[in-house]
Design a protein around this motif. Sequence first.
Motif, PDB file in Angstrom:
ATOM      1  N   ARG A  51       0.987  -1.255   0.448  1.00  0.00           N
ATOM      2  CA  ARG A  51       0.199   0.086   0.111  1.00  0.00           C
ATOM      3  C   ARG A  51       0.424   1.602   0.342  1.00  0.00           C
ATOM      4  NH1 ARG A  51      -3.985  -0.599   4.903  1.00  0.00           N
ATOM      5  NH2 ARG A  51      -5.082  -0.928   3.313  1.00  0.00           N
ATOM      6  N   ILE A  52       2.016   1.480   0.802  1.00  0.00           N
ATOM      7  CA  ILE A  52       2.868   2.885   1.269  1.00  0.00           C
ATOM      8  C   ILE A  52       3.876   2.381  -0.783  1.00  0.00           C
ATOM      9  CG2 ILE A  52       4.989   3.292   2.101  1.00  0.00           C
ATOM     10  CD1 ILE A  52       3.957   2.686   4.243  1.00  0.00           C
ATOM     11  N   GLN A  53       4.095   0.861  -1.319  1.00  0.00           N
ATOM     12  CA  GLN A  53       5.021   1.857  -2.019  1.00  0.00           C
ATOM     13  C   GLN A  53       4.275   2.095  -3.868  1.00  0.00           C
ATOM     14  OE1 GLN A  53       7.653   0.986  -2.472  1.00  0.00           O
ATOM     15  NE2 GLN A  53       8.077   1.614  -0.432  1.00  0.00           N
ATOM     16  N   SER A  54       2.449   1.578  -3.319  1.00  0.00           N
ATOM     17  CA  SER A  54       1.940   2.663  -4.530  1.00  0.00           C
ATOM     18  C   SER A  54       1.684   3.929  -4.188  1.00  0.00           C
ATOM     19  CB  SER A  54       0.007   1.698  -3.863  1.00  0.00           C
ATOM     20  OG  SER A  54      -0.626   1.910  -5.064  1.00  0.00           O
ATOM     21  N   ALA A  55       1.780   4.553  -2.528  1.00  0.00           N
ATOM     22  CA  ALA A  55       1.270   5.515  -2.269  1.00  0.00           C
ATOM     23  C   ALA A  55       1.858   6.039  -3.397  1.00  0.00           C
ATOM     24  CB  ALA A  55       0.602   6.289  -1.395  1.00  0.00           C
ATOM     25  N   LEU A  56       3.994   5.557  -2.694  1.00  0.00           N
ATOM     26  CA  LEU A  56       4.772   6.533  -3.062  1.00  0.00           C
ATOM     27  C   LEU A  56       4.795   6.522  -4.851  1.00  0.00           C
ATOM     28  CD1 LEU A  56       7.977   4.311  -1.225  1.00  0.00           C
ATOM     29  CD2 LEU A  56       6.656   7.282  -1.103  1.00  0.00           C
ATOM     30  N   ALA A  57       4.175   5.708  -5.675  1.00  0.00           N
ATOM     31  CA  ALA A  57       4.267   6.600  -7.557  1.00  0.00           C
ATOM     32  C   ALA A  57       3.651   8.074  -6.876  1.00  0.00           C
ATOM     33  CB  ALA A  57       3.446   5.402  -7.760  1.00  0.00           C
ATOM     34  N   GLY A  58       2.595   8.338  -6.477  1.00  0.00           N
ATOM     35  CA  GLY A  58       1.779   9.075  -7.076  1.00  0.00           C
ATOM     36  C   GLY A  58       2.157  11.007  -6.001  1.00  0.00           C
ATOM     37  N   ALA A  59       3.316  10.335  -5.227  1.00  0.00           N
ATOM     38  CA  ALA A  59       4.316  10.739  -4.575  1.00  0.00           C
ATOM     39  C   ALA A  59       5.509  12.546  -4.901  1.00  0.00           C
ATOM     40  CB  ALA A  59       4.946  10.598  -3.164  1.00  0.00           C
ATOM     41  N   THR A  60       5.153  13.380  -4.801  1.00  0.00           N
ATOM     42  CA  THR A  60       5.725  14.889  -5.520  1.00  0.00           C
ATOM     43  C   THR A  60       7.136  14.339  -5.067  1.00  0.00           C
ATOM     44  OG1 THR A  60       4.605  16.117  -4.051  1.00  0.00           O
ATOM     45  CG2 THR A  60       4.089  15.958  -6.527  1.00  0.00           C
ATOM     46  N   ASP A  61       6.781  14.029  -3.671  1.00  0.00           N
ATOM     47  CA  ASP A  61       8.582  14.401  -2.944  1.00  0.00           C
ATOM     48  C   ASP A  61       9.092  13.293  -2.272  1.00  0.00           C
ATOM     49  OD1 ASP A  61       7.875  17.111  -3.578  1.00  0.00           O
ATOM     50  OD2 ASP A  61       6.634  17.182  -1.387  1.00  0.00           O
ATOM     51  N   THR A  62       8.165  12.808  -1.952  1.00  0.00           N
ATOM     52  CA  THR A  62       8.861  11.388  -1.047  1.00  0.00           C
ATOM     53  C   THR A  62       8.897  10.181  -2.080  1.00  0.00           C
ATOM     54  OG1 THR A  62       8.272  12.364   0.784  1.00  0.00           O
ATOM     55  CG2 THR A  62       8.763   9.459   0.941  1.00  0.00           C
ATOM     56  N   ARG A  63      10.596   9.188  -2.263  1.00  0.00           N
ATOM     57  CA  ARG A  63      10.722   8.418  -2.428  1.00  0.00           C
ATOM     58  C   ARG A  63      10.628   7.133  -1.985  1.00  0.00           C
ATOM     59  NH1 ARG A  63      15.723  11.499  -5.862  1.00  0.00           N
ATOM     60  NH2 ARG A  63      14.889  12.754  -6.883  1.00  0.00           N
ATOM     61  N   ALA A  64      10.886   6.860  -0.622  1.00  0.00           N
ATOM     62  CA  ALA A  64      11.464   6.029  -0.137  1.00  0.00           C
ATOM     63  C   ALA A  64      10.399   6.102   1.470  1.00  0.00           C
ATOM     64  CB  ALA A  64      12.614   5.406   0.067  1.00  0.00           C
ATOM     65  N   VAL A  65       9.986   5.192   1.515  1.00  0.00           N
ATOM     66  CA  VAL A  65       9.729   4.415   2.733  1.00  0.00           C
ATOM     67  C   VAL A  65      10.149   3.233   3.578  1.00  0.00           C
ATOM     68  CG1 VAL A  65       7.084   4.944   4.516  1.00  0.00           C
ATOM     69  CG2 VAL A  65       7.853   6.546   3.096  1.00  0.00           C
ATOM     70  N   VAL A  66      10.986   3.773   5.001  1.00  0.00           N
ATOM     71  CA  VAL A  66      11.255   2.177   5.195  1.00  0.00           C
ATOM     72  C   VAL A  66      10.105   2.471   6.916  1.00  0.00           C
ATOM     73  CG1 VAL A  66      12.960   0.590   6.333  1.00  0.00           C
ATOM     74  CG2 VAL A  66      13.512   2.001   4.051  1.00  0.00           C
ATOM     75  N   ILE A  67       9.410   1.598   6.901  1.00  0.00           N
ATOM     76  CA  ILE A  67       8.518   0.870   7.906  1.00  0.00           C
ATOM     77  C   ILE A  67       8.996  -0.580   8.712  1.00  0.00           C
ATOM     78  CG2 ILE A  67       6.867   1.553   9.899  1.00  0.00           C
ATOM     79  CD1 ILE A  67       5.733   3.131   7.997  1.00  0.00           C
ATOM     80  N   GLU A  68       9.853  -0.508   9.448  1.00  0.00           N
ATOM     81  CA  GLU A  68      10.062  -2.321  10.454  1.00  0.00           C
ATOM     82  C   GLU A  68      10.592  -1.902  11.488  1.00  0.00           C
ATOM     83  OE1 GLU A  68      12.479  -2.982   6.601  1.00  0.00           O
ATOM     84  OE2 GLU A  68      13.971  -3.184   7.710  1.00  0.00           O
ATOM     85  N   GLU A  69      10.489  -3.312  11.969  1.00  0.00           N
ATOM     86  CA  GLU A  69      11.329  -3.302  13.478  1.00  0.00           C
ATOM     87  C   GLU A  69      13.495  -3.582  12.710  1.00  0.00           C
ATOM     88  OE1 GLU A  69      11.457  -3.685  16.799  1.00  0.00           O
ATOM     89  OE2 GLU A  69       8.421  -4.920  16.792  1.00  0.00           O
TER      90      GLU A  69
END
Length: 448
Positions: free
Chosen positions: A5-23
Motif C-alpha cells: 500500500r505504501i509503495q503504491s502511494a509513493l508512485a503518486g508522491a511528488t517529494d518522497t521517494r522511499a519509506v522504510v518502516i520495520e523492526e
Amino acid sequence: MSNERIQSALAGATDTRAVVIEEGALARVADVFRENFPESRAVVVADGTEYRVAGEEVQRVLEQGGIGTEEPYVFPAEPTLYAKYSNIELLVGSLEGHDAVPVAVGSGTLNDIAKRAAYETDRPYMNVATAASMDGYTAFGASIEKDGHKQTLTCPAPRAVLADVSVLVAAPKDMTAAGYADLLGKVTSGADWLVADALGVEPIDKEGWRLVQDGLRGWVADPEALAAGESEAMDGLIEGLVMSGLAMQAYQSSRTASGAEHQFSHLWEGEGLGRDRNPPLSHGFKVGVGSVAVAALYERLLARDLARLDVEAAVSAWPSWPEVEERVRALHTLPELERAAVEQSRAKYVGADALRERLELLREVWPELSGKLRSHLLPAEELRRMLRAAGCPVTPEEIGLSRDELQKTYRRALTIRSRYTVLDLANETGILDECVAELFEPGGFWAR
C-alpha cells in the motif's frame, strides 16, 4: 502493515521517494541514505533527548556505512523544542556552512524545523521518525510560529523517511496517543469532503480519498492495543500517518486529511493554547477534542431533514459581506488571527444568488448525502471512547478550555480557513448556532 500500500502511494508522491518502516530499521539508515542521496554527505539534526534515543545510533550507522558526515546539530534537550521560526534560523545558519543533507531524527517539531531549514538552504532532507505522533512526516509544509502566530510555511516533504518500530513503541505514550488522535480525525475530515463534493464545492479525488479512507477503520480499530504498546497496533498507526502525508502530496492539498476538526486545532494553536505546558499541548490532542466536537455537530445536523429546508428564509437571513466582515473581526482579539480570518472568510463568501443555488442543490442531494454521512461517521460518543482508550484527552477542560470557550470555538473556527466543512453547511443553512446550543444545553452532548 501493508508495504504494498505504501509503495503504491509513493508512485503518486511528488517529494518522497522511499519509506522504510520495520523492526530494526535504524540498521538500514546508511543504505537508505546512499540510495536516495548518492555522493552526498549527511548531518544528523536532533534535540538532546532524541539524539540519545536514536540520533547517536543513526550517526554511528552512517559513519560505519561509509557515509561522510558533518558534526551533528543538536538542539538543547531543555526547554522542550518549539516550532518557532527562530529555531529554523539557527539551523539555517549552521547548514549554510556546508552542503550536507540533513537527517532529522525526531518527531513533529524537529521534522518541521528541519524541513523548512532544508528548503531555505536549497537541499533535500531525510527523516528518521522517533514517535508516531502526527501525519506530517510525509506531508509538505511546516507548521511554524512566525510573526506571532502559527502558520504553514512552504517546503517539500522529505525525500526519504525511515521508522524503526521498536523505537516508536518505546516513545512516550502521550506522543503515540497524539498520533492516534491526529489519525482518528480523518473520520470527520472525510465527512467534510463528502459534503463539499455533494455541493459541488470541491469534488472528491478518488486516489486522494482511497489513500486515507480505505485503510482508516483498520488503522484506528484497536486503541487499547496501541496504549498497551503492541507492535502490530503501532504498525497500523504509523502506516496510517504516513499514508495521510503521502495522500496530501498526491493531491497537493491537505483536504485529504484535514477538515473542521483541524480548524478547531489551528485556532487554538494560533492563540497559544497549551504552549506554556511542558511539553506543550500537542497538535494531535487538540485535533482529538476537535474531532469529537465536530462529530457531535454532525449528529445535530443529521437530526434535521434538510431536504425540507426553507431556502428563501435562509437566503433572506444571509448577511452581506460587510456584515460578515464586522462579525469576523469581533470574534478575534489577536490582530494576526483577525487579519487571516477576514481573508479566509472573504475567499469562501458567496452572495445571495449563489447561496440560493447551493441550498437548492442541498435539498436535492440531502437524502443521499445524509445516508453517506451516517455510513461514514462514527458516533461522537464512540470517538470519545476510542480516544480515551488510546490515552488522549477528550474534554475541553483537559486541554485547558472552559465549556463556554469550546462553545464559542464552533463559530470562531468557521472563520479561519476557506475550506468548506460542516461548519459552513450549518452556517449557510442558518442552523449553526441552534445546533451548537443543543450540544451544550441540559441533556446535550457536552452537558453529559
